[in-house]
Write a protein that holds these residues in place. Sequence first.
Motif, PDB file in Angstrom:
ATOM      1  N   LYS A  77      53.563 -24.784 -71.996  1.00  0.00           N
ATOM      2  CA  LYS A  77      52.387 -24.277 -71.441  1.00  0.00           C
ATOM      3  C   LYS A  77      52.087 -25.564 -70.322  1.00  0.00           C
ATOM      4  CE  LYS A  77      47.502 -22.886 -72.357  1.00  0.00           C
ATOM      5  NZ  LYS A  77      46.722 -22.629 -73.693  1.00  0.00           N
ATOM      6  N   THR A  78      51.853 -25.167 -69.286  1.00  0.00           N
ATOM      7  CA  THR A  78      51.533 -26.364 -68.487  1.00  0.00           C
ATOM      8  C   THR A  78      50.225 -25.903 -67.468  1.00  0.00           C
ATOM      9  OG1 THR A  78      52.956 -25.242 -66.728  1.00  0.00           O
ATOM     10  CG2 THR A  78      54.068 -26.715 -68.030  1.00  0.00           C
ATOM     11  N   LYS A  79      50.064 -27.016 -66.438  1.00  0.00           N
ATOM     12  CA  LYS A  79      48.842 -26.616 -65.471  1.00  0.00           C
ATOM     13  C   LYS A  79      48.673 -25.236 -64.862  1.00  0.00           C
ATOM     14  CE  LYS A  79      46.546 -29.423 -62.178  1.00  0.00           C
ATOM     15  NZ  LYS A  79      45.681 -30.256 -63.023  1.00  0.00           N
ATOM     16  N   SER A  80      49.933 -24.477 -64.790  1.00  0.00           N
ATOM     17  CA  SER A  80      49.463 -23.330 -64.128  1.00  0.00           C
ATOM     18  C   SER A  80      48.984 -22.388 -65.038  1.00  0.00           C
ATOM     19  CB  SER A  80      51.002 -22.766 -63.738  1.00  0.00           C
ATOM     20  OG  SER A  80      51.915 -22.715 -64.657  1.00  0.00           O
ATOM     21  N   ASP A  81      49.184 -22.677 -66.416  1.00  0.00           N
ATOM     22  CA  ASP A  81      48.262 -21.797 -67.631  1.00  0.00           C
ATOM     23  C   ASP A  81      47.081 -22.525 -67.863  1.00  0.00           C
ATOM     24  OD1 ASP A  81      50.725 -20.267 -67.804  1.00  0.00           O
ATOM     25  OD2 ASP A  81      51.615 -22.046 -68.780  1.00  0.00           O
ATOM     26  N   ASP A  82      46.928 -23.777 -67.718  1.00  0.00           N
ATOM     27  CA  ASP A  82      45.631 -24.500 -68.232  1.00  0.00           C
ATOM     28  C   ASP A  82      45.505 -25.820 -67.336  1.00  0.00           C
ATOM     29  OD1 ASP A  82      43.719 -25.993 -69.543  1.00  0.00           O
ATOM     30  OD2 ASP A  82      44.292 -25.367 -71.455  1.00  0.00           O
ATOM     31  N   SER A  83      44.420 -25.980 -66.428  1.00  0.00           N
ATOM     32  CA  SER A  83      44.308 -26.786 -65.571  1.00  0.00           C
ATOM     33  C   SER A  83      43.982 -28.136 -66.159  1.00  0.00           C
ATOM     34  CB  SER A  83      42.976 -26.739 -64.943  1.00  0.00           C
ATOM     35  OG  SER A  83      41.892 -26.773 -65.679  1.00  0.00           O
ATOM     36  N   SER A  84      43.756 -28.335 -67.414  1.00  0.00           N
ATOM     37  CA  SER A  84      43.891 -29.482 -68.417  1.00  0.00           C
ATOM     38  C   SER A  84      45.200 -30.002 -68.583  1.00  0.00           C
ATOM     39  CB  SER A  84      42.950 -29.449 -69.705  1.00  0.00           C
ATOM     40  OG  SER A  84      43.663 -28.656 -70.543  1.00  0.00           O
ATOM     41  N   LEU A  85      46.293 -29.509 -68.404  1.00  0.00           N
ATOM     42  CA  LEU A  85      47.518 -29.991 -68.835  1.00  0.00           C
ATOM     43  C   LEU A  85      48.236 -30.486 -67.655  1.00  0.00           C
ATOM     44  CD1 LEU A  85      48.506 -26.929 -71.276  1.00  0.00           C
ATOM     45  CD2 LEU A  85      47.531 -29.105 -71.698  1.00  0.00           C
ATOM     46  N   GLU A  86      49.445 -31.053 -67.700  1.00  0.00           N
ATOM     47  CA  GLU A  86      50.274 -31.444 -66.849  1.00  0.00           C
ATOM     48  C   GLU A  86      51.101 -30.525 -66.250  1.00  0.00           C
ATOM     49  OE1 GLU A  86      50.322 -34.967 -65.631  1.00  0.00           O
ATOM     50  OE2 GLU A  86      48.469 -34.593 -66.572  1.00  0.00           O
ATOM     51  N   ARG A  87      51.844 -30.899 -65.104  1.00  0.00           N
ATOM     52  CA  ARG A  87      52.494 -29.673 -64.409  1.00  0.00           C
ATOM     53  C   ARG A  87      53.950 -29.295 -64.807  1.00  0.00           C
ATOM     54  NH1 ARG A  87      50.532 -28.475 -59.499  1.00  0.00           N
ATOM     55  NH2 ARG A  87      49.112 -29.813 -58.767  1.00  0.00           N
TER      56      ARG A  87
END
Length: 247
Positions: A77-87
């Motif tokens: 899971k990355t930023k495209s799924d959750d803005s709090s995460l890294e790309r």
Amino acid sequence: AALAAGEHKHCLCGTRGCDGAVHGTASTMTTFDQWLGSKLENGTPQLLVGGPSNASGTELTPQNSKLVLQDGSYYLKTKSDDSSLERTVTIEYPIVIKGNVTICLNGKTIQSEGKDMPVFQIENGGTLTLTDCKGDFGKVTHSGANAAPNKSINTGVNVYKGGTFNLYGGSISGNNSTRYGGVYVGGTFKMYGGSITGNTANAGGGGVYVDSRGTFNMNGGTISGNEVNIDDGGGVKVYTFGEFTMT
């Protein structure tokens, strides 16, 4: 193949729409109910583990400079799924597999920023099954800072004696090392799909190194574009008593 929030389910082969029937049984269907992501904390990447009841994820605390992943089925899971995460899912310690772990790359990249370490380390009794429901867009790699061989062993996947690695999908690429570029096999490696490409080693197999008494069964997938700086197995290197069977 979306299910409830924070879950997805598909056949291990990762092919879109496959319900397992093409393999003769639906038992190859897997529900991935946990996820792996990363965030920066004071400039240092932290690996997070989450699930349906833990939407924000919990930091996986290193143990002796290793990230030990518990049994289960995970997707990236990355930023495209959750803005709090890294790309990308970024780590600075190897992810160690001691039990039974299945990971869907989900078309994402997991990369190591560490030196002299693999991305995944499969120990005696451990099994890692890797797939990708988005084709082979998902990647296991090292960051650009460690892209060139620099007296470090930056292998993609290390399979130690007694460990098992099953590859159905995704790409192991961009891992460059003094020895063992893509995959080191001291245990058992079963390749059904995916690709091992664009890895470099000074010696000991650019793509795959099969050590003494290691076993590599290749039933599908692609090994291409790997390099070694001396005559020591650009694609696959099989050491004394190692076994490589391609069908």
